[in-house]
Design an enzyme around this catalytic site. Sequence first.
Site, mmCIF file in Angstrom:
data_model
loop_
_atom_site.group_PDB
_atom_site.id
_atom_site.type_symbol
_atom_site.label_atom_id
_atom_site.label_comp_id
_atom_site.label_asym_id
_atom_site.label_seq_id
_atom_site.Cartn_x
_atom_site.Cartn_y
_atom_site.Cartn_z
ATOM 1 N N ASP A 23 0.857 -1.192 0.000
ATOM 2 C CA ASP A 23 0.000 0.000 0.000
ATOM 3 C C ASP A 23 0.889 1.237 0.000
ATOM 4 O O ASP A 23 1.640 1.471 0.942
ATOM 5 C CB ASP A 23 -0.884 -0.050 1.260
ATOM 6 C CG ASP A 23 -1.634 1.255 1.484
ATOM 7 O OD1 ASP A 23 -1.828 2.004 0.499
ATOM 8 O OD2 ASP A 23 -2.017 1.513 2.644
ATOM 9 N N ASN A 25 -0.167 4.511 -0.249
ATOM 10 C CA ASN A 25 -0.733 5.793 0.201
ATOM 11 C C ASN A 25 -1.463 5.721 1.545
ATOM 12 O O ASN A 25 -2.220 6.615 1.895
ATOM 13 C CB ASN A 25 -1.658 6.371 -0.878
ATOM 14 C CG ASN A 25 -2.854 5.462 -1.144
ATOM 15 O OD1 ASN A 25 -2.912 4.349 -0.605
ATOM 16 N ND2 ASN A 25 -3.794 5.928 -1.937
ATOM 17 N N ASP A 27 -3.947 3.981 2.748
ATOM 18 C CA ASP A 27 -5.384 3.716 2.944
ATOM 19 C C ASP A 27 -5.642 2.262 3.343
ATOM 20 O O ASP A 27 -6.796 1.837 3.451
ATOM 21 C CB ASP A 27 -6.195 4.099 1.696
ATOM 22 C CG ASP A 27 -5.869 3.224 0.486
ATOM 23 O OD1 ASP A 27 -4.949 2.375 0.597
ATOM 24 O OD2 ASP A 27 -6.520 3.390 -0.558
ATOM 25 N N ASP A 31 -1.794 -1.278 -3.806
ATOM 26 C CA ASP A 31 -2.102 -0.543 -5.029
ATOM 27 C C ASP A 31 -0.964 -0.676 -6.035
ATOM 28 O O ASP A 31 0.076 -1.260 -5.738
ATOM 29 C CB ASP A 31 -2.377 0.931 -4.698
ATOM 30 C CG ASP A 31 -1.354 1.492 -3.709
ATOM 31 O OD1 ASP A 31 -0.150 1.352 -3.999
ATOM 32 O OD2 ASP A 31 -1.752 2.019 -2.652
ATOM 33 N N ASP A 100 -4.862 -10.730 -15.506
ATOM 34 C CA ASP A 100 -5.940 -11.669 -15.237
ATOM 35 C C ASP A 100 -7.091 -11.309 -16.174
ATOM 36 O O ASP A 100 -7.526 -10.160 -16.220
ATOM 37 C CB ASP A 100 -6.390 -11.530 -13.769
ATOM 38 C CG ASP A 100 -6.693 -12.873 -13.140
ATOM 39 O OD1 ASP A 100 -7.474 -13.627 -13.749
ATOM 40 O OD2 ASP A 100 -6.176 -13.159 -12.046
ATOM 41 N N ASP A 201 -9.185 -16.504 -16.104
ATOM 42 C CA ASP A 201 -9.992 -16.909 -14.955
ATOM 43 C C ASP A 201 -11.138 -17.832 -15.371
ATOM 44 O O ASP A 201 -11.853 -17.552 -16.335
ATOM 45 C CB ASP A 201 -10.575 -15.633 -14.331
ATOM 46 C CG ASP A 201 -11.264 -15.889 -13.007
ATOM 47 O OD1 ASP A 201 -10.567 -16.201 -12.039
ATOM 48 O OD2 ASP A 201 -12.503 -15.788 -12.956
ATOM 49 N N GLU A 257 -7.056 -20.970 -16.180
ATOM 50 C CA GLU A 257 -7.472 -21.589 -14.923
ATOM 51 C C GLU A 257 -8.542 -22.611 -15.286
ATOM 52 O O GLU A 257 -9.673 -22.249 -15.604
ATOM 53 C CB GLU A 257 -8.039 -20.549 -13.955
ATOM 54 C CG GLU A 257 -8.289 -21.158 -12.592
ATOM 55 C CD GLU A 257 -9.345 -20.436 -11.761
ATOM 56 O OE1 GLU A 257 -9.342 -20.594 -10.535
ATOM 57 O OE2 GLU A 257 -10.194 -19.728 -12.336
ATOM 58 N N HIS A 332 -3.954 -17.377 -4.744
ATOM 59 C CA HIS A 332 -4.822 -16.542 -3.914
ATOM 60 C C HIS A 332 -6.105 -17.247 -3.500
ATOM 61 O O HIS A 332 -6.900 -16.688 -2.754
ATOM 62 C CB HIS A 332 -5.161 -15.270 -4.686
ATOM 63 C CG HIS A 332 -6.001 -15.552 -5.900
ATOM 64 N ND1 HIS A 332 -5.534 -16.308 -6.959
ATOM 65 C CD2 HIS A 332 -7.264 -15.213 -6.218
ATOM 66 C CE1 HIS A 332 -6.488 -16.420 -7.857
ATOM 67 N NE2 HIS A 332 -7.552 -15.754 -7.436
ATOM 68 N N ASP A 333 -6.362 -18.438 -4.023
ATOM 69 C CA ASP A 333 -7.567 -19.191 -3.668
ATOM 70 C C ASP A 333 -7.248 -20.361 -2.741
ATOM 71 O O ASP A 333 -8.147 -21.142 -2.415
ATOM 72 C CB ASP A 333 -8.232 -19.771 -4.932
ATOM 73 C CG ASP A 333 -8.768 -18.690 -5.858
ATOM 74 O OD1 ASP A 333 -9.169 -17.622 -5.358
ATOM 75 O OD2 ASP A 333 -8.782 -18.917 -7.081
HETATM 76 C C1 GLC Z 1 -11.318 -17.874 -10.016
HETATM 77 C C2 GLC Z 1 -10.472 -16.956 -9.178
HETATM 78 C C3 GLC Z 1 -11.160 -16.713 -7.877
HETATM 79 C C4 GLC Z 1 -12.489 -16.070 -8.175
HETATM 80 C C5 GLC Z 1 -13.315 -16.895 -9.152
HETATM 81 C C6 GLC Z 1 -14.431 -16.082 -9.708
HETATM 82 O O1 GLC Z 1 -11.445 -19.125 -9.437
HETATM 83 O O2 GLC Z 1 -9.196 -17.482 -9.023
HETATM 84 O O3 GLC Z 1 -10.407 -15.913 -7.012
HETATM 85 O O4 GLC Z 1 -13.207 -15.912 -6.975
HETATM 86 O O5 GLC Z 1 -12.557 -17.316 -10.259
HETATM 87 O O6 GLC Z 1 -13.935 -15.089 -10.562
HETATM 88 CA CA CA Z 2 -3.426 2.144 -1.174
#
Ligand code: GLC
Ligand code: CA
Length: 561
Positions: A23, A25, A27, A31, A100, A201, A257, A332-333
């Site tokens: 981050d 700034n 908040d 970013d 993405d 995605d 994905e 991230h999932d």
């Molecule tokens: C993919 C992404 C996930 C998102 C889902 C819906 O699985 O990796 O983070 O919630 O698609 O877009």
């Molecule tokens: Ca920020």
Amino acid sequence: MEERRAWWKEAVVYQIYPRSFADSNGDGIGDLNGITEHLPYLRTLGIDVIWLSPVYRSPNDDNGYDISDYREIMDEFGTMEDFDRLLAGAHELGMRIIMDLVVNHTSDEHPWFVESRKSADSAFRDFYIWREPADGRAPNNWESCFSGSAWELDEATGMYYLHCFSRKQPDLNWANPEVREAVYDMMEWWCRKGIDGFRMDAISMISKDPEYPDGISADGIYGDMTPYVYNRPEVHEYLREMNRRVLSRYDIMTVGEAARVKIDDALRYANSGGTELDMVFQFEHVKSRVRDRRAGKWITYAPTLPEVREILNRWQTETEGKAWNALFIDNHDLPRCVSRYGNDSEKWRALSAKMLATCIHMMKGTPYIYQGEELGMTNRDWGSIDDCRDVEEINAYRQYVEERRSISSAEMLKCFGEIGRDNARTPMQWNAGPGAGFTEGTPWIGLNPNYTEINAEREMADPDSVFHYYRRLIGLRHSLPVVVYGRFEALLTDDPCVYAYRRILDGSVMTVACSWSENPAACTLFDGLEGRELISNYGSHLPGKLQPYEARVILEEIPQR
Ligand code: GLC
Ligand code: CA
């Protein structure tokens, strides 16, 4: 067969979840400028490609995976000028950026959907999937990936729209050529800007069975949409069209994905002829098929070495010469790999994180590192649902704890602590100062309290750290063709503790052994082996065994005639 060379086969990718990275700034939200500031860190680590999770305009129901404008940057992340600076900065340092591409669905606030829902004869009606009610209820019994029905009744016309994810993520209708053209147009726009590729995605879900049949129901309430939504034949047609119209015209890399994909389908998606995508993420090794009567996919079960090994070995061998693999164990999932497959206790954390990294990075394919993985970041405890931010967790908690009362709050939070997506989304741990160096404000999601011990500043200063180990693994891939192009050969496939394999290219034979056990494990692979040690997480070795979580890689050069 000689493998065709390509830059994306030789690359190591680093995934950034911008909200949680840095981050700039104060908040509390990561970013674009925060990322730009840390480009030198990524350069030091040695990565070649950055995959940016979505940075487009979004109401953030699913942290940017719900896009309301594909050609604007999310206000919280900065401006298009900030993006251009980030892209130029990465290119200057010799790194590429892939975006993405979220086109299975948009946000319900995207102008296409706003128009679509207005009336049954809107010009955008067919951009989405609308159905009449069946007997006054949803058109079928499908359960969305984020709990509850996959259909939402819309007041304006009394019809339902399909949303495989949250109700704020209506699915686009890919059977409509206008949708496809609009998507290709947008992709072209980004390619012209100079981006280096796409992570696509939920791409295995873009085609749906036009009959919309009910799915098999485990709980008597909702049904499983899998056979009607995932990896349908038309997906390949759409991807070939996309490839002809856009992908093949730029020097970019693509990774899909592909949830629920099996090898047969992957051989088409990622075929070495390059008519669809360069590679796909498959999830067999990270998603458990075990289901719990009380809370569906919410379980604490962790896959064992034999399960993970059988899956990864199968993918390695059956794709040989036919399709390229994407190598990953974190994103991230997913929960943090060291917590799930390794051991995140103080004693074993670093050793087991290095062991897992060795296991994955010495395989054949393009490795992906998820932010913080290179530090050995861990899962954290979730004391209350109020601490959770993930729409998937929040919806599941509502459904199973509050509505059905089939599982207690404490047990559900325990499941979140094991497999919840928020584990991966706690802020990047840059240093031991307030806000972990992530922010000078209040972070949007609570820090993992272990940032005082586990952080980038500390690890960069310690040559023995997980960070430097990843740096060395990446260096090996960059300097040794056998790591990139060597044929994979599984070893010790019945061993209860050791994951072992060989990579072979011309006269180079690289032997890899990784112990997934916290106890010493018998292993005679290296006894009498003449070769150069490329890397190990231990400074010394014992004959006939591997030490707890030991990983070791030996290269033999056999003279060729
Ligand atoms: C993919 C992404 C996930 C998102 C889902 C819906 O699985 O990796 O983070 O919630 O698609 O877009
Ligand atoms: Ca920020």
